[in-house]
Motif scaffolding. Structure first.
Motif, mmCIF file in Angstrom:
data_model
loop_
_atom_site.group_PDB
_atom_site.id
_atom_site.type_symbol
_atom_site.label_atom_id
_atom_site.label_comp_id
_atom_site.label_asym_id
_atom_site.label_seq_id
_atom_site.Cartn_x
_atom_site.Cartn_y
_atom_site.Cartn_z
ATOM 1 N N LYS A 126 0.804 -1.224 0.000
ATOM 2 C CA LYS A 126 0.000 0.000 0.000
ATOM 3 C C LYS A 126 0.837 1.275 0.000
ATOM 4 N N ASP A 127 2.054 1.162 -0.530
ATOM 5 C CA ASP A 127 2.879 2.350 -0.733
ATOM 6 C C ASP A 127 2.589 2.842 -2.156
ATOM 7 N N TYR A 128 1.463 3.521 -2.293
ATOM 8 C CA TYR A 128 0.944 3.850 -3.617
ATOM 9 C C TYR A 128 1.830 4.838 -4.386
ATOM 10 N N ILE A 129 2.482 5.728 -3.672
ATOM 11 C CA ILE A 129 3.336 6.707 -4.341
ATOM 12 C C ILE A 129 4.531 6.005 -4.984
ATOM 13 N N ALA A 130 5.159 5.091 -4.234
ATOM 14 C CA ALA A 130 6.297 4.332 -4.778
ATOM 15 C C ALA A 130 5.834 3.436 -5.923
ATOM 16 N N SER A 131 4.655 2.859 -5.775
ATOM 17 C CA SER A 131 4.114 2.001 -6.825
ATOM 18 C C SER A 131 3.888 2.795 -8.103
ATOM 19 N N SER A 132 3.322 3.979 -7.969
ATOM 20 C CA SER A 132 3.079 4.837 -9.122
ATOM 21 C C SER A 132 4.381 5.189 -9.834
ATOM 22 N N SER A 133 5.400 5.517 -9.055
ATOM 23 C CA SER A 133 6.700 5.862 -9.638
ATOM 24 C C SER A 133 7.279 4.683 -10.416
ATOM 25 N N GLY A 134 7.125 3.475 -9.854
ATOM 26 C CA GLY A 134 7.637 2.275 -10.524
ATOM 27 C C GLY A 134 6.924 2.005 -11.834
ATOM 28 N N PHE A 135 5.596 2.137 -11.837
ATOM 29 C CA PHE A 135 4.838 1.898 -13.073
ATOM 30 C C PHE A 135 5.152 2.971 -14.121
ATOM 31 N N ASP A 136 5.369 4.198 -13.658
ATOM 32 C CA ASP A 136 5.723 5.261 -14.601
ATOM 33 C C ASP A 136 7.066 4.959 -15.267
ATOM 34 N N LYS A 137 8.035 4.510 -14.481
ATOM 35 C CA LYS A 137 9.349 4.182 -15.046
ATOM 36 C C LYS A 137 9.242 3.008 -16.025
ATOM 37 N N ALA A 138 8.385 2.047 -15.687
ATOM 38 C CA ALA A 138 8.177 0.917 -16.600
ATOM 39 C C ALA A 138 7.626 1.415 -17.930
ATOM 40 N N TYR A 139 6.713 2.391 -17.863
ATOM 41 C CA TYR A 139 6.157 2.941 -19.101
ATOM 42 C C TYR A 139 7.219 3.696 -19.892
#
Length: 423
Positions: A126-139
């Motif tokens: 539930k660390d949504y900010i870190a998760s968002s950053s990771g998905f953005d980098k994947a994109y």
């Protein structure tokens, strides 16, 4: 004199080339030894020398810079963003089939998997900010996979980072992202439930094993309406009402027949307190698809949330008319009816012991029983259509007790206990 000048220039260029190569060897050596701090330092001192380097040296520089900044996945977010840009620069300099092409593809695959692993792990914790950053980098690493950007936007908004999520959603909108996928389902023979599968092959295995039957495929709905709605809601959350309405207006102009966008605008208008416009849009939605039971039900939910009880009741009744087995519609009608009980109980509790109060108490108690009796048929239908609905059974049990139907109360109490124990 002229010949001496040309000779001196050649010597200067040769010395510069030698310095460039020497510095790059320093970077390369630091990377091989895993000393990424020294590699980054050497990159900084080498960068000014690259202005006049040939393409071969430039390609090597950007390749090494990318490795130094990525640091086997331990680099900072800023460093990793720059590493992605550096690897992209290699391809720009030497073309897709250059010396480092295959190596960079392998590195990008490794980086992509690393980003996705970290993004999913952060999501689970539930660390949504870190998760968002990771998905953005994947994109950014794999721009063709726009679903990663959608995940980045979704997790950012869940983490209440509205500025970041707005940026991602607007990018998705500009890309005309729809996110339509194929869902593969089959019925579990043992439970009778419809279960989803990740792909067609996995479902085929289950069908061959005989654990599932009745395979079906369907396309998911476009996410474009959801994206535009979220853009509007973020603007609304930030106090930018006009931008919210403008976002909806543009979306509906581009997709005039999109019913989900119409309903999304109705939601936005409701959140802004524009009840008149909300009602107009609701009426427009029913005209567009009058025989859609699910639409009628959803409109009922929205109307109920807006405090429009009479309108909600009409929508639920219409949903049942279109689909007599619409369990949730029956249940929600019961909820609407029982909502009247609260004010009655509150008044009953406020009464004293005078003869007038006692008379009023009896009147209210009779009215409360009427409410119970009005709700009972809908809850009984809910339970008939959905026999394992514990909440409906509990509500009925309490209603039977409150209305003095002792036998029915006892029978329902036994049913609730059986459901709660899993029998």
């Amino acid at each position: 004199m002229k010949k001496q000048f040309i000779f001196a220039l050649v010597l200067l260029l040769g010395a510069l080339s030698f310095a460039q190569k020497k510095e790059l060897k320093t970077v390369e050596k630091a990377i091989k030894s895993g000393n990424f701090a020294d590699a980054k330092s050497a990159i900084k001192s080498t960068e000014p020398l690259m202005a006049n380097a040939d393409d071969k040296l430039k390609a090597k520089f950007y390749f090494l810079k990318g490795q130094a900044l990525y640091a086997n996945g331990t680099g900072s977010n800023t460093d990793i963003d720059q590493a992605i840009e550096s690897f992209d620069m290699v391809e720009q300099v030497e073309g897709p089939k250059g010396k480092y092409g295959s190596t960079i593809e392998d590195l990008k695959t490794q980086m992509l998997n690393n980003f996705l692993t970290k993004a999913n792990a952060a999501l689970q914790s539930k660390d949504y900010i870190a998760s968002s950053s990771g998905f953005d980098k994947a994109y950014r690493m794999s721009p063709k996979d726009t679903t990663y950007l959608y995940y980045a936007a979704s997790t950012a908004v869940t983490g209440q980072d509205y500025d970041t999520s707005l940026k991602y959603y607007e990018e998705l909108r500009d890309l005309k992202y729809k996110g339509i996928t194929t869902e593969y389902t089959a019925v579990n023979k043992e439970s009778g439930d419809v279960e989803p599968f990740d792909n067609k092959d996995m479902r085929m295995v289950a069908l061959k094993l005989g654990t599932h039957t009745a395979p079906k495929e369907k396309k998911t709905e476009s996410k474009s309406a959801e994206i535009v709605k979220n853009i509007a809601l973020i603007h609304l959350n930030q106090g930018n009402d006009e931008k919210a309405i403008e976002a909806m207006k543009q979306a509906r102009e581009q997709n005039p027949g999109d019913l989900s966008l119409l309903i999304s605008e109705a939601n936005v208008q409701l959140k802004m307190g524009n009840k008149v416009r909300f009602k107009e849009l609701m009426q427009e939605a029913t005209l567009k698809d009058p025989d859609n039971a699910e639409l009628q039900y959803n409109l009922g939910v929205i109307a109920a949330e807006a405090g429009e009880k009479d309108a909600a009741m009409l929508y639920y009744e219409k949903a049942i008319e279109l689909n007599p087995s619409y369990t949730d519609a029956y249940n929600n009608i019961a909820v609407l009816i029982l909502a009247e009980e609260g004010s009655i109980v509150e008044e009953m509790n406020s009464l004293g012991n005078s003869s007038a109060d006692n008379k009023r108490y009896d009147e209210l108690r009779a009215k409360r029983v009427e409410i119970f009796e009005s709700a009972i048929p809908y809850l009984e239908t809910t339970l008939k259509l959905k026999p394992k609905d514990v909440q409906a059974a509990q509500t009925l049990m309490n209603i039977y007790r409150g209305s003095g139907q002792t036998d029915k109360y006892k029978a329902m109490k036994a049913k609730v206990e059986a459901l709660e124990s899993g029998n």
